[in-house]
Design an enzyme around this catalytic site. Sequence first.
Site, PDB file in Angstrom:
ATOM      1  N   ASN A  38       0.781  -1.098  -0.088  1.00  0.00           N
ATOM      2  CA  ASN A  38       0.012  -0.069  -0.013  1.00  0.00           C
ATOM      3  C   ASN A  38       0.793   1.198   0.016  1.00  0.00           C
ATOM      4  O   ASN A  38       1.717   1.311   1.027  1.00  0.00           O
ATOM      5  CB  ASN A  38      -0.893   0.064   1.110  1.00  0.00           C
ATOM      6  N   ARG A  86       0.346   4.346   0.273  1.00  0.00           N
ATOM      7  CA  ARG A  86       0.029   5.279   1.411  1.00  0.00           C
ATOM      8  C   ARG A  86       0.535   4.865   2.937  1.00  0.00           C
ATOM      9  O   ARG A  86       0.410   5.694   3.842  1.00  0.00           O
ATOM     10  CB  ARG A  86      -1.204   5.448   1.530  1.00  0.00           C
ATOM     11  N   CYS A  87       1.225   3.805   3.060  1.00  0.00           N
ATOM     12  CA  CYS A  87       1.643   3.160   4.241  1.00  0.00           C
ATOM     13  C   CYS A  87       3.161   3.398   4.260  1.00  0.00           C
ATOM     14  O   CYS A  87       3.822   2.856   3.570  1.00  0.00           O
ATOM     15  CB  CYS A  87       1.276   1.644   4.304  1.00  0.00           C
ATOM     16  N   GLY A  88       3.725   3.870   5.104  1.00  0.00           N
ATOM     17  CA  GLY A  88       5.149   4.275   5.671  1.00  0.00           C
ATOM     18  C   GLY A  88       5.736   3.066   5.943  1.00  0.00           C
ATOM     19  O   GLY A  88       6.849   2.789   5.225  1.00  0.00           O
ATOM     20  N   ARG A 141       5.952   1.446   2.496  1.00  0.00           N
ATOM     21  CA  ARG A 141       7.349   1.945   1.785  1.00  0.00           C
ATOM     22  C   ARG A 141       8.609   1.590   2.080  1.00  0.00           C
ATOM     23  O   ARG A 141       9.387   1.565   1.529  1.00  0.00           O
ATOM     24  CB  ARG A 141       6.881   3.636   1.601  1.00  0.00           C
TER      25      ARG A 141
END
Length: 150
Positions: A9, A11-13, A16
Amino acid sequence: MTSITIYHNPRCGTSRNTLAMIRNSGVEPEVIEYLKTPPRRETLVALIAATGRPVIDAVRSKEALFTALNLGAPGVADEQLIDAMVRHPILINRPIVVTPLGTRLCRPSEAVLDILHQPQQGAFTKEDGEVVIAANGQRAPGADRPTSKP
């Protein structure tokens, strides 16, 4: 063809950071943005089983929908949790990484280091500033804490 797959995802740190550590090992993984391309039920069941962790660990319990669907109530069966994740992929905890060395729910992100065949190619610092890999490619002091369960 790559031998590493990440259910990601962007948007997920944590997701990433995990993806960046895979790339820091010199490998470009297959990236599956599971919110755009959700796994089929059979795939999700197999992924969860491969992690060796309980189904509840694969559910994002901090998601408002988890509470709205009353998934934390006593007696909620694994099948109900899986059904909810299939219907609402936002409930799938992430990232899940599959390599020839194993499958992990990479929370914390450095859990991925346990299943990467290639060593880290250089320093790596998480988005929050935590140094995980020193300049020599080895885990930084304090970053050797135990990672996620098998």
